[in-house]
Enzyme design. Sequence first.
Site, mmCIF file in Angstrom:
data_model
loop_
_atom_site.group_PDB
_atom_site.id
_atom_site.type_symbol
_atom_site.label_atom_id
_atom_site.label_comp_id
_atom_site.label_asym_id
_atom_site.label_seq_id
_atom_site.Cartn_x
_atom_site.Cartn_y
_atom_site.Cartn_z
ATOM 1 N N HIS A 228 0.866 -1.186 0.000
ATOM 2 C CA HIS A 228 0.000 0.000 0.000
ATOM 3 C C HIS A 228 0.903 1.237 0.000
ATOM 4 C CE1 HIS A 228 -3.476 2.418 0.545
ATOM 5 N NE2 HIS A 228 -3.843 2.095 1.776
ATOM 6 N N HIS A 267 -2.311 -2.416 -9.850
ATOM 7 C CA HIS A 267 -3.323 -1.840 -8.966
ATOM 8 C C HIS A 267 -4.512 -2.773 -8.897
ATOM 9 C CE1 HIS A 267 -5.987 1.062 -7.073
ATOM 10 N NE2 HIS A 267 -4.881 1.671 -6.710
ATOM 11 N N ASP A 318 2.372 5.931 -6.916
ATOM 12 C CA ASP A 318 3.633 5.916 -6.159
ATOM 13 C C ASP A 318 4.849 5.975 -7.061
ATOM 14 O OD1 ASP A 318 2.515 5.702 -3.576
ATOM 15 O OD2 ASP A 318 1.980 3.644 -4.023
#
Length: 403
Positions: A228, A267, A318
């Site tokens: 995460h 994802h 990210d």
Amino acid sequence: MAKEGNGQETGVVRGLGDVVAANSRLGCVDGEQGKLWYCGYDAIDLAREGCYEETLYLLLHGKLPAAQQLDALRREMGRQRHIAPALMQLLHSLPGAPTSMEALRTTVSALSATDPSPLDKSRQANLRRAIRIVAQMPTLATAHWRMRQGEQPIPPRDDLSHAANLYYMLHGRVPSEAETRILDMCLILMAEHELNASTFAVRVVASTLSDIYASLTAGIGALNGPLHGAANTEVMKMLLEVDHLGDIDEYVQVALGAKRRIMGFGHRVYKTSDPRAVFLRQALTEMGSQLPGVHWFRLADQIRDVVFKYKQLYPNVDFYAAPALYGLGFPMEMFTSIFACARSAGWGAHVLEQYDDNRLIRPTTCYTGARQQAYVPLAQRERRSSISVGVAVEAAESQPPAA
Ligand code: COA
């Protein structure tokens, strides 16, 4: 009804993928189209045109603020940035060498001790608490980091925007307009993301009618996992490693061959590009020459192409947030804390939403353990185990010695 079996037969959805667990007017992820909406507004428009404070207002109130309302929120956030000396002492006295996220988790929990009206359970009080936590988390994160480096914490400034103040408290310098813009965009893009793992954790705790501090503490704990929020730190480690190795193809092939996850890719919900990654990449490319991290954005692009060639995975937010934060001079050990600071807006809004229409979140399991076990008192269990050990020893001794 009790359920048993191997999961598939009984409808267990591992990882709760596609399970609808809450009504929400906050974030909406369209994984097929690669779109992200905050209360009906395209998050990319907010990142392009808006600011973090506006995004916070939108999430907390469900509508964009008028100029006066935005001013009032900015003033309130400026006032709330200072934290009590007792919390500074707590940061200072944490045992061992806690990571940035460990320190943040502990001190966000401790913020409840300095709540000005702990007995007030009204919606208005919880709204004030949500703003207070959002305002104070950057102070806690930057103070901890500076203390860890043996430096004095820098007190917050109430005349700076949320993003500029965050940067200032770490570096002791007011960021340039371009630096503020990049950081603000990162914070907006990380502010909310529907029912991700940390937000779910936040809502589970809120659904017990525990307080907002406990709920956000749970969120910080969940965000800290590498699958995460901690992926951003891992992305930066990868960029540094690949830069050192000098061979992207080799790095990716070895990682995939060893079934290692490539951080910053893939994802659960997006089946196409993560729009936050697409936008951030584009913004960084356009502004890159004004920022010191340009080398890392270019390297990230090259890695993206190679990963797609071998595994058809798209980068997630990210993947570009990491080089952006690195370019802004944030230590990579702090990346996940910056993410937590940004996400506190969404978490706070989800707590309010959960309280507004609460039902205890309490799913069930598919039981796969033993049944009908007869209880054997401890003394008999001891006896049985010594008998079986004795039998095993005897059997071993009766074996002929190995040649
Ligand atoms: N690197 C390599 N392979 C990956 C991958 C990655 N980053 N992400 C997914 N995959 C592969 C899995 O190995 C699996 O392949 P297989 O079917 O050949 O076994 C397949 O894609 C499905 O993966 P799964 O773990 O079921 O998907 P998920 O929805 O549970 O996982 C993530 C989503 C985010 C946990 C996953 O993509 C991941 O671990 N990414 C890296 C961590 C990261 O960047 N997290 C931040 C998310 S914003």
